[in-house]
Design an enzyme around this catalytic site. Sequence first.
Site, PDB file in Angstrom:
ATOM      1  N   CYS A 185       2.547 -24.462 -14.534  1.00  0.00           N
ATOM      2  CA  CYS A 185       3.000 -25.512 -14.963  1.00  0.00           C
ATOM      3  C   CYS A 185       1.762 -26.404 -15.405  1.00  0.00           C
ATOM      4  CB  CYS A 185       3.763 -26.545 -14.084  1.00  0.00           C
ATOM      5  SG  CYS A 185       3.720 -28.281 -14.644  1.00  0.00           S
ATOM      6  N   LYS A 219      -0.456   6.342  13.654  1.00  0.00           N
ATOM      7  CA  LYS A 219      -0.081   4.962  13.364  1.00  0.00           C
ATOM      8  C   LYS A 219       1.130   4.447  14.055  1.00  0.00           C
ATOM      9  CE  LYS A 219      -2.058   4.900   8.884  1.00  0.00           C
ATOM     10  NZ  LYS A 219      -1.991   4.026   7.899  1.00  0.00           N
ATOM     11  N   GLU A 259      -9.635   4.683  20.082  1.00  0.00           N
ATOM     12  CA  GLU A 259     -10.058   3.435  19.752  1.00  0.00           C
ATOM     13  C   GLU A 259      -8.870   2.684  18.866  1.00  0.00           C
ATOM     14  OE1 GLU A 259     -13.774   3.987  17.522  1.00  0.00           O
ATOM     15  OE2 GLU A 259     -14.231   5.689  18.594  1.00  0.00           O
ATOM     16  N   LYS A 293      -7.335   1.213  15.673  1.00  0.00           N
ATOM     17  CA  LYS A 293      -7.533   1.380  14.459  1.00  0.00           C
ATOM     18  C   LYS A 293      -7.391   0.109  13.735  1.00  0.00           C
ATOM     19  CE  LYS A 293      -6.124   4.291  10.709  1.00  0.00           C
ATOM     20  NZ  LYS A 293      -6.076   3.359   9.752  1.00  0.00           N
ATOM     21  N   ASP A 299      -7.411  -2.707  11.114  1.00  0.00           N
ATOM     22  CA  ASP A 299      -6.754  -2.652   9.582  1.00  0.00           C
ATOM     23  C   ASP A 299      -7.741  -3.394   8.749  1.00  0.00           C
ATOM     24  OD1 ASP A 299      -4.878  -1.982   7.829  1.00  0.00           O
ATOM     25  OD2 ASP A 299      -3.444  -3.253   8.381  1.00  0.00           O
ATOM     26  N   CYS A 316       9.361 -26.540 -15.420  1.00  0.00           N
ATOM     27  CA  CYS A 316       8.632 -26.730 -14.009  1.00  0.00           C
ATOM     28  C   CYS A 316       9.710 -27.622 -13.252  1.00  0.00           C
ATOM     29  CB  CYS A 316       7.447 -27.764 -14.221  1.00  0.00           C
ATOM     30  SG  CYS A 316       6.720 -28.401 -12.601  1.00  0.00           S
ATOM     31  N   TYR A 339       2.092   2.069  -3.456  1.00  0.00           N
ATOM     32  CA  TYR A 339       1.072   2.467  -4.085  1.00  0.00           C
ATOM     33  C   TYR A 339       0.792   4.016  -3.900  1.00  0.00           C
ATOM     34  CZ  TYR A 339      -3.826   3.038  -5.724  1.00  0.00           C
ATOM     35  OH  TYR A 339      -4.669   3.331  -6.670  1.00  0.00           O
ATOM     36  N   CYS A 362       1.994 -33.694 -13.483  1.00  0.00           N
ATOM     37  CA  CYS A 362       3.213 -32.988 -13.061  1.00  0.00           C
ATOM     38  C   CYS A 362       3.099 -33.938 -11.526  1.00  0.00           C
ATOM     39  CB  CYS A 362       3.038 -31.853 -12.652  1.00  0.00           C
ATOM     40  SG  CYS A 362       4.435 -31.082 -11.774  1.00  0.00           S
ATOM     41  N   ASP A 414       0.955  -1.341  -0.131  1.00  0.00           N
ATOM     42  CA  ASP A 414      -0.149  -0.013  -0.080  1.00  0.00           C
ATOM     43  C   ASP A 414       1.068   1.411   0.160  1.00  0.00           C
ATOM     44  OD1 ASP A 414      -2.254  -1.558   0.099  1.00  0.00           O
ATOM     45  OD2 ASP A 414      -2.397  -1.408   2.299  1.00  0.00           O
ATOM     46  N   SER A 459     -11.216  10.158   4.947  1.00  0.00           N
ATOM     47  CA  SER A 459     -10.296   9.380   5.588  1.00  0.00           C
ATOM     48  C   SER A 459      -9.849  10.187   6.594  1.00  0.00           C
ATOM     49  CB  SER A 459      -9.091   8.910   4.599  1.00  0.00           C
ATOM     50  OG  SER A 459      -8.772  10.031   3.800  1.00  0.00           O
ATOM     51  N   LEU A 460      -9.028   9.444   7.629  1.00  0.00           N
ATOM     52  CA  LEU A 460      -8.358  10.245   8.822  1.00  0.00           C
ATOM     53  C   LEU A 460      -7.139  11.074   8.283  1.00  0.00           C
ATOM     54  CD1 LEU A 460      -9.532   8.397  11.640  1.00  0.00           C
ATOM     55  CD2 LEU A 460     -10.588  10.506  10.757  1.00  0.00           C
ATOM     56  N   CYS A 513       8.428 -31.435 -12.841  1.00  0.00           N
ATOM     57  CA  CYS A 513       8.338 -32.390 -14.136  1.00  0.00           C
ATOM     58  C   CYS A 513       8.895 -31.983 -15.121  1.00  0.00           C
ATOM     59  CB  CYS A 513       6.627 -32.572 -14.362  1.00  0.00           C
ATOM     60  SG  CYS A 513       6.036 -30.891 -15.194  1.00  0.00           S
ATOM     61  N   TYR A 524     -17.873   1.357  14.453  1.00  0.00           N
ATOM     62  CA  TYR A 524     -17.296   2.626  15.317  1.00  0.00           C
ATOM     63  C   TYR A 524     -17.872   3.980  15.052  1.00  0.00           C
ATOM     64  CZ  TYR A 524     -14.856   3.181  10.882  1.00  0.00           C
ATOM     65  OH  TYR A 524     -14.479   3.387   9.714  1.00  0.00           O
TER      66      TYR A 524
HETATM   67 ZN   LIG Z   1       5.290 -29.657 -13.330  1.00  0.00          ZN
END
Ligand SMILES: [Zn+2]
Length: 642
Positions: free
Chosen positions: A399, A290, A102, A104, A106, A383, A34, A404, A31, A74-75, A386, A207
Amino acid sequence: MELEKELELLKKEIERHNYLYYVLQEPEISDEDYDMLVKKAEKIERKLGIDTITFGSSLSSSFKKVAHTVPMLSLSNSYNFDELRKFDERVKKVSNSSYVAEAKLDGFSISLIYSDGVLTKALTRGDGNIGEDVTSNVYEIENVPKKINKQGNLEVRGEILMSIKSFNKLNSISEKKFANPRNAAAGTIRQLDSNKVKERNLECFVYQMVGKHNQIDSLNLLKELGFTVSEEVRECKSIDEVIDFIEQLKEKKSQLPYQIDGVVVKVNSYVDQNRLGLTNKSPRWAIAFKYPGVQVVTKVEDVVFQIGRTGIVTPVAHLEPVLLDGSTISRATLHNVNEIRRKDIRKGDYVFLEKGGDVIPKVVKVIESRRSEVEEIVVPEECPSCKSLLEEDGAFLVCKNDHCEAQLKKKLALFVSKEGMNIEGFGPAISSKFFDLGIIKYPEDIYNIRAEDIKGIEGFGDKAISNLLNSIERSKKNDYSKLLFSLGIRHLGKYSAKSLSRISIDSLLNMSKEEIANIDGIGEKTAESVVAFFSNKENSDRISCLRELGLNFDVKERKGSLKGQTFLITGALSKPRDEIKREIELNGGSMLSNVSKRLDYLIVGEKPGSKYGKALKLAEKGIELKILNEKELYSLINSGHL
Ligand SMILES: [Zn+2]
């Protein structure tokens, strides 16, 4: 690079991650990473003088978009006590209210809307202004009250969570791993098969009540109304008490059944909350504190590619053992090859490892300054088991060889497991050993084991042999649904196997994808792999073989007035649809998810949807299909006829 060009690339990248996160539920990045991408894009937009768009809200999905009556903001975050004290100074200029601190949680934010005591809508946060209607999925969460003793309209907000225990269980049985419980909870809510919600044990903690009370009274009232409220809550007279609570919870948090990532501090009085108001992004009357993530440094000794039951190859980092949050860690999954490339992980690298609670540890990043003797990780083309050529399937290497060995072993392990055919005394270690000794290769071989085959194997004296043979024999009587699940059909979970088991095996072997997807509780993806499974000659031969061996393929006789009849509902009825579905099923009927020739009864409520029109058309064509209202349905249930 030109800024416009860079922005365009960034946007594409963000879109891709949105898709991975929200649609495929297989995030490739953390996250934080991101957020960094989004921040970078926003920075360029500001430079270019473009209005910042909200990333992540433009994702496509099959859920209906609904506007929030009160935005879900959002906070703002704080990472140290100085920031908390500054928050306190700002608040104290306006308010003398106490605080409520409280834990938080997740999880995944949700808004529950009740009218006259009935849960009518559940919306995701979305972009804060517009959420998605996920009511049917939230309906499957056990601790969300569907009815409460309160008239009028009520909106309750909370967090949907997956406990660490359920998360670890899910990741141990499903081949595609979720990165953390929050992603798993979000991914579960934002997919279309509501059976999965039930199966994965989601829970909801509320909450906030959108209304007139103060915060601490709201929480108590919510408890009285039957909601689940976190126990980790304290009313604090001062910011010092808040800090004290934060310190205490920090010690306790690794023992909680859920992941928490901080503490939310709210002004208790709703009047003062209103007075403090909002910025354009977040409320001024609350702040999130946090906790820093627990991180340690260790060395990547090797990366090993492991193959799963359905052929997906997963890279796993073998680490120099290190103590992290109370347990010794020596392995961490790297999810897929892209993850290795993106983080540029090499053999011999020192890396940051992070973990919260009992959750699987993840490699956060490489410490490049410590890099000396390293070796690049060679992605296998074949693989590891196999040697057949691996194929790419999205971000995954697969695979596709049905024979396999590694896959066969894992399939056998599922078959004998507790979740599967529950053959006592026959765990994965034994199935693997028997496989290596050439005693078993496929499930049917288990039922052909004779005492002399396993005599002399360590741990198998006369008593153990007879016990094992007895439990193998006993497993033949298992329900048909358990057997279907044990076959290890991709995407087919325990609950969807139950839905499938309403149909006889002879029908299943010949049904089309559309017909299977039409069974209530079976999604498209599952239908596709069910058809692929049964249309494979080897699998249909296996089914005949298991039948001859005396395994139980009997469809459970349904009792009740609606036995053998199929139903579909359209429009609003006096009770929530799922309740009516259950009543129909309890009385022996089964639900379809679409109008088709197999449908016996369409139950029509207020404002019926397109199914009604379709049913009328079929009826016009002379297909026997009865259209009932709710009252007629109940007379059918009660008397067995109309
Ligand atoms: Zn395989």
